[in-house]
Design a protein around this motif. Structure first.
Motif, PDB file in Angstrom:
ATOM      1  N   ALA A   1     -25.661  29.343  15.227  1.00 52.74           N
ATOM      2  CA  ALA A   1     -26.623  28.354  14.727  1.00 52.74           C
ATOM      3  C   ALA A   1     -26.682  27.144  15.647  1.00 52.74           C
ATOM      4  O   ALA A   1     -27.771  26.656  15.985  1.00 52.74           O
ATOM      5  CB  ALA A   1     -26.227  27.922  13.312  1.00 52.74           C
ATOM      6  N   ILE A   2     -25.520  26.688  16.095  1.00 50.52           N
ATOM      7  CA  ILE A   2     -25.473  25.535  17.005  1.00 50.52           C
ATOM      8  C   ILE A   2     -26.234  25.858  18.288  1.00 50.52           C
ATOM      9  O   ILE A   2     -27.093  25.101  18.742  1.00 50.52           O
ATOM     10  CB  ILE A   2     -24.005  25.174  17.342  1.00 50.52           C
ATOM     11  N   THR A   3     -25.910  27.018  18.865  1.00 52.55           N
ATOM     12  CA  THR A   3     -26.524  27.406  20.134  1.00 52.55           C
ATOM     13  C   THR A   3     -28.042  27.459  20.020  1.00 52.55           C
ATOM     14  O   THR A   3     -28.765  26.866  20.831  1.00 52.55           O
ATOM     15  CB  THR A   3     -26.007  28.801  20.551  1.00 52.55           C
ATOM     16  N   LEU A   4     -28.512  28.181  18.991  1.00 54.13           N
ATOM     17  CA  LEU A   4     -29.963  28.353  18.866  1.00 54.13           C
ATOM     18  C   LEU A   4     -30.658  27.021  18.646  1.00 54.13           C
ATOM     19  O   LEU A   4     -31.658  26.717  19.295  1.00 54.13           O
ATOM     20  CB  LEU A   4     -30.271  29.302  17.711  1.00 54.13           C
ATOM     21  N   SER A   5     -30.121  26.199  17.739  1.00 52.52           N
ATOM     22  CA  SER A   5     -30.864  24.975  17.453  1.00 52.52           C
ATOM     23  C   SER A   5     -30.744  23.994  18.612  1.00 52.52           C
ATOM     24  O   SER A   5     -31.642  23.177  18.816  1.00 52.52           O
ATOM     25  CB  SER A   5     -30.443  24.342  16.127  1.00 52.52           C
ATOM     26  N   PHE A   6     -29.684  24.102  19.394  1.00 58.09           N
ATOM     27  CA  PHE A   6     -29.608  23.245  20.577  1.00 58.09           C
ATOM     28  C   PHE A   6     -30.678  23.633  21.593  1.00 58.09           C
ATOM     29  O   PHE A   6     -31.411  22.790  22.104  1.00 58.09           O
ATOM     30  CB  PHE A   6     -28.227  23.329  21.224  1.00 58.09           C
ATOM     31  N   PHE A   7     -30.778  24.916  21.871  1.00 56.98           N
ATOM     32  CA  PHE A   7     -31.708  25.334  22.930  1.00 56.98           C
ATOM     33  C   PHE A   7     -33.162  25.304  22.480  1.00 56.98           C
ATOM     34  O   PHE A   7     -34.063  25.189  23.292  1.00 56.98           O
ATOM     35  CB  PHE A   7     -31.324  26.712  23.470  1.00 56.98           C
ATOM     36  N   MET A   8     -33.390  25.408  21.163  1.00 52.53           N
ATOM     37  CA  MET A   8     -34.783  25.346  20.708  1.00 52.53           C
ATOM     38  C   MET A   8     -35.237  23.906  20.516  1.00 52.53           C
ATOM     39  O   MET A   8     -36.428  23.650  20.413  1.00 52.53           O
ATOM     40  CB  MET A   8     -34.952  26.113  19.404  1.00 52.53           C
ATOM     41  N   GLY A   9     -34.287  22.994  20.428  1.00 54.17           N
ATOM     42  CA  GLY A   9     -34.650  21.592  20.277  1.00 54.17           C
ATOM     43  C   GLY A   9     -34.596  21.139  18.839  1.00 54.17           C
ATOM     44  O   GLY A   9     -34.455  21.952  17.926  1.00 54.17           O
ATOM     45  N   PRO A  10     -34.697  19.820  18.611  1.00 54.94           N
ATOM     46  CA  PRO A  10     -34.530  19.258  17.276  1.00 54.94           C
ATOM     47  C   PRO A  10     -35.712  19.561  16.359  1.00 54.94           C
ATOM     48  O   PRO A  10     -36.723  20.112  16.799  1.00 54.94           O
ATOM     49  CB  PRO A  10     -34.422  17.754  17.533  1.00 54.94           C
ATOM     50  N   GLY A  11     -35.576  19.178  15.103  1.00 54.42           N
ATOM     51  CA  GLY A  11     -36.668  19.358  14.137  1.00 54.42           C
ATOM     52  C   GLY A  11     -36.292  20.322  13.030  1.00 54.42           C
ATOM     53  O   GLY A  11     -35.512  21.245  13.239  1.00 54.42           O
TER      54      GLY A  11
ATOM     55  N   ILE B   1     -35.640  28.142  11.768  1.00 55.12           N
ATOM     56  CA  ILE B   1     -35.696  29.370  12.572  1.00 55.12           C
ATOM     57  C   ILE B   1     -34.289  29.795  12.990  1.00 55.12           C
ATOM     58  O   ILE B   1     -33.903  30.962  12.869  1.00 55.12           O
ATOM     59  CB  ILE B   1     -36.579  29.172  13.817  1.00 55.12           C
ATOM     60  N   ALA B   2     -33.501  28.820  13.456  1.00 59.83           N
ATOM     61  CA  ALA B   2     -32.142  29.137  13.898  1.00 59.83           C
ATOM     62  C   ALA B   2     -31.344  29.757  12.762  1.00 59.83           C
ATOM     63  O   ALA B   2     -30.643  30.762  12.948  1.00 59.83           O
ATOM     64  CB  ALA B   2     -31.452  27.870  14.402  1.00 59.83           C
ATOM     65  N   LEU B   3     -31.470  29.192  11.561  1.00 56.73           N
ATOM     66  CA  LEU B   3     -30.698  29.700  10.434  1.00 56.73           C
ATOM     67  C   LEU B   3     -31.179  31.088  10.013  1.00 56.73           C
ATOM     68  O   LEU B   3     -30.378  31.925   9.588  1.00 56.73           O
ATOM     69  CB  LEU B   3     -30.764  28.720   9.255  1.00 56.73           C
ATOM     70  N   VAL B   4     -32.482  31.333  10.146  1.00 58.11           N
ATOM     71  CA  VAL B   4     -32.998  32.674   9.829  1.00 58.11           C
ATOM     72  C   VAL B   4     -32.356  33.702  10.760  1.00 58.11           C
ATOM     73  O   VAL B   4     -31.841  34.731  10.316  1.00 58.11           O
ATOM     74  CB  VAL B   4     -34.539  32.722   9.966  1.00 58.11           C
ATOM     75  N   VAL B   5     -32.359  33.401  12.055  1.00 60.34           N
ATOM     76  CA  VAL B   5     -31.781  34.333  13.028  1.00 60.34           C
ATOM     77  C   VAL B   5     -30.306  34.575  12.721  1.00 60.34           C
ATOM     78  O   VAL B   5     -29.815  35.702  12.792  1.00 60.34           O
ATOM     79  CB  VAL B   5     -31.948  33.796  14.468  1.00 60.34           C
TER      80      VAL B   5
ATOM     81  N   LEU C   1     -23.927  17.318  13.780  1.00 54.87           N
ATOM     82  CA  LEU C   1     -23.688  17.404  15.221  1.00 54.87           C
ATOM     83  C   LEU C   1     -24.812  16.778  16.031  1.00 54.87           C
ATOM     84  O   LEU C   1     -24.756  16.745  17.250  1.00 54.87           O
ATOM     85  CB  LEU C   1     -23.535  18.868  15.649  1.00 54.87           C
ATOM     86  N   GLY C   2     -25.863  16.330  15.354  1.00 49.81           N
ATOM     87  CA  GLY C   2     -26.978  15.737  16.090  1.00 49.81           C
ATOM     88  C   GLY C   2     -28.050  16.750  16.434  1.00 49.81           C
ATOM     89  O   GLY C   2     -28.971  16.457  17.193  1.00 49.81           O
ATOM     90  N   LEU C   3     -27.924  17.977  15.883  1.00 50.79           N
ATOM     91  CA  LEU C   3     -28.970  18.984  16.084  1.00 50.79           C
ATOM     92  C   LEU C   3     -29.831  19.015  14.831  1.00 50.79           C
ATOM     93  O   LEU C   3     -29.532  18.347  13.846  1.00 50.79           O
ATOM     94  CB  LEU C   3     -28.331  20.349  16.320  1.00 50.79           C
ATOM     95  N   GLY C   4     -30.874  19.822  14.866  1.00 53.90           N
ATOM     96  CA  GLY C   4     -31.679  19.948  13.656  1.00 53.90           C
ATOM     97  C   GLY C   4     -32.438  18.675  13.342  1.00 53.90           C
ATOM     98  O   GLY C   4     -33.057  18.064  14.208  1.00 53.90           O
TER      99      GLY C   4
END
Lengths: 309, 314
Positions: free
Chosen positions: A153-163, A169-173, A243-246
């Motif tokens: 989850a951290i990896t995906l939301s970091f690379f896809m960007g905030p929001g 989407i990250a959590l779905v994956v 963590l500052g993501l999402g």
């Protein structure tokens, strides 16, 4: 005597009917009956109900605007006049921010589970029905399983960007491999059942077998699994914001509030810990509810409850 | 046994390949020119040109992946832009610390959840059992980062029993005892959720076992209660228990990320967090790859141990 006999026969008739209707009754009925008879489940449902009301009517319930800051009252603790739960380091009312925050946690907790289920159910069923495709699908799932849930989850939301959208989407994956495996196992067992063979012998199209015959038998397993995972997803979503993501500040999101409060932990511990209590409450609610639903829908535990528990 | 180990070792290879591909291709999720994104605030024309050359960005993706993998296999994961050091050097430095933390929390999870789970099943519906059920329910719902902050406040600030951050006392490093002193709070934080989950599962498995006919038979032969529970009951939940512990490894790695951040534990999790804050992409990539590889290998080890412990196989 006569009336007694009549009553008896009536009763037996009713009980026979209730056995029949037991089978015909919907899943919703079992859910309701399970929760109603389970104080833990009832408590969970109540907690979630309160939080949903908070989320829906936040502007009417919250005493202040979540962004309104009164710098004179910065870091005042719980019990300050007019601010029951105190104020944060910018002088914003914590209770109001917590009430607004329930929106983000509910959305970030429930939406991914629903979307994940909608993807996993057909994916898992197809994987079970077509062996070769299934091999490919399940090996891809193995790769996703190779990452601890939080890390992925951290990896995906970091690379896809905030929001919030990207967070979801990250959590779905992240959820898909777990839910797909649940569906896959269930669908594999269904595949061996007589009715599938009968449908095949009947020259029913694959599409119909998959989505008309098998799907209804697979859905409940996925739903039960989804119910028990919502709490975990709420924590993960809040953790990502921590963590500052999402979701990004100054959104009154519980994870962000916990993280922001860390800097003033030694002088004003309420700023950081109160949002954590809110997350804890919501997760407890979902976990209680999830366990209760699982017990209500699982025939095995239904028996265990009647006997051992 | 040997055959199983070899089979399991072979099974790891495609998974690791898949993992490496995911970690590699994740950079391409970012829209725009990769060299620009990678360099971000360190961007200069000449650095970008060098990076493009180094990554072979004009080549097809699979060629790039091949090059990246080949370099990674030789221990080269690129340069950390923030730290101006090879990613691999940093990772090697931090991996041990992370393993100490996760290992310690595993050493908490195993005995605590085993004892609590079996003991509460043996005292079914007695006060201790009710307490365990309630306690594990609360513990399972606690966000790790919140528990860490609460413990930090209680036992670091309020009652300063434990140090608030780091691995060793900076002024006066004192060997293993100092390490354990620093390790205690982060390890407890990391272990908490898993303790709750494993306790519940262990209790359930134990209750199932205790309702089996052979337990009744043992009881009716007049065996003392403790002997029935600990010789006949406990033995039969060992496979379930060890399997459950294996599944917890992932949770522990995930939780460790948060407790490393809160307690400033110099492991991969903290490194990952700092790299995320500074948008140090190669470093993030390296951290993710490192944790995933350790996780895959840990799972393999757990599977082998579970297999070895499972006596019902024969």
């Amino acid at each position: 005597m006569a009336t007694g006999r009549i009553r008896k026969s009536k009763a037996s008739k009713r009980s026979r009917r209730s056995v029949e209707t037991e089978r015909a009754r919907s899943t919703l009925y079992f859910i309701w009956r399970g929760i109603r008879n389970d104080p833990y489940g009832m408590a969970g449902a109540l907690i979630i109900l309160v939080l949903v009301i908070c989320a829906l009517f936040a502007p009417y319930i919250a005493p202040y605007d979540p962004q309104y800051a009164d710098p004179r009252l910065r870091l005042r603790g719980p019990g300050t006049e007019g601010h029951i739960l105190g104020l944060d380091q910018q002088g914003r009312d914590i209770l109001s921010r917590l009430i607004y925050g329930s929106r983000y946690s509910l959305i970030a907790g429930v939406t991914p589970v629903v979307l994940g289920g909608l993807i996993s159910i057909p994916l898992g069923t197809i994987a079970a029905y077509y062996e070769r495709v299934g091999y490919f699908i399940m090996r891809s799932m193995d790769v996703l399983f190779a990452f601890p849930m939080v890390l992925l989850a951290i990896t995906l939301s970091f690379f896809m960007g905030p929001g919030l959208g990207n967070l979801i989407i990250a959590l779905v994956v992240v959820l898909i491999p777990y839910n797909t495996r649940v569906v896959y196992v269930q669908a594999l067992a269904q595949k061996e059942q007589g009715y599938i063979e009968a449908a095949r012998a009947d020259a029913t199209s694959d599409f119909k077998i998959l989505f008309v015959e098998m799907l209804p038998h697979v859905v409940s397993a996925s739903v039960v699994y989804s119910m028990t995972i919502v709490g975990t997803i709420v924590v993960t979503a809040a953790g990502l914001s921590f963590l500052g993501l999402g979701v990004q500040p100054p959104t009154p999101e519980w994870g962000i509030m916990t993280s922001d409060g860390r800097t003033v932990l030694h002088i004003a511990p309420h700023v950081s810990t109160l949002p954590g209590v809110a997350i804890f409450l919501m997760v407890t609610g979902f976990n209680l509810l999830g366990d209760s639903l699982r017990d209500a829908l699982d025939p095995k535990t239904r028996l265990v409850r009647a006997g051992a528990r | 046994m040997l055959r199983f180990i070899i089979w399991r070792l072979i099974h790891v290879v495609p998974v690791l390949l898949g993992v490496s591909f995911v970690v590699f291709s994740i950079l391409y999720l970012i829209p725009g020119d990769i060299a620009t994104t990678l360099l971000s605030m360190f961007y200069t024309e000449e650095r970008a040109a060098m990076l493009r050359e180094q990554l072979g960005l004009d080549r097809p993706m699979f060629v790039q992946y091949g090059r990246w993998l080949w370099a990674a296999l030789h221990g080269d994961l690129g340069q950390s832009l923030m730290m101006r050091m090879p990613v691999m050097t940093v990772l090697l430095d931090k991996t041990g610390n992370s393993l100490i933390l996760t290992g310690a929390s595993l050493l908490i999870v195993i005995p605590v959840s085993f004892l609590m789970g079996t003991a509460s099943a043996a005292r079914f519906r007695k006060p201790f059992d009710r307490f365990t059920v309630f306690f594990s329910l609360l513990l399972a719902s606690m966000p790790v980062f919140w528990l860490g902050i609460a413990l930090l406040y209680l036992f670091g600030v309020r009652i300063p029993l434990f140090p608030m951050s780091g691995m060793y006392n900076m002024a006066n490093p004192g060997g293993i005892l100092d390490l354990l002193h620093h390790l205690f709070l982060p390890a407890v934080t990391t272990a908490a959720t898993s303790v709750a989950i494993v306790t519940r599962v262990t209790r359930g498995a134990m209750l199932d076992t205790l309702s089996q006919p052979y337990i009744l038979a043992a009881r009716s032969r007049g065996l003392p209660g403790s002997r029935v529970i600990y010789r006949h009951g406990v033995r039969n939940i060992l496979p379930t228990f060890s399997n459950m512990i294996g599944l917890q490894i992932g949770y522990l790695f995930g939780s460790a990320i948060f407790s490393e951040i809160i307690f400033n534990w110099p492991g991969i999790g903290l490194q990952l967090y700092q790299s995320i804050l500074h948008r140090d992409l190669t470093m993030v990539q390296g951290c993710v790859l490192a944790v995933a590889i350790i996780f895959v290998l840990g799972n393999m080890l757990a599977d082998i141990i579970v297999y070895a412990l499972d006596t019902t196989r024969k």
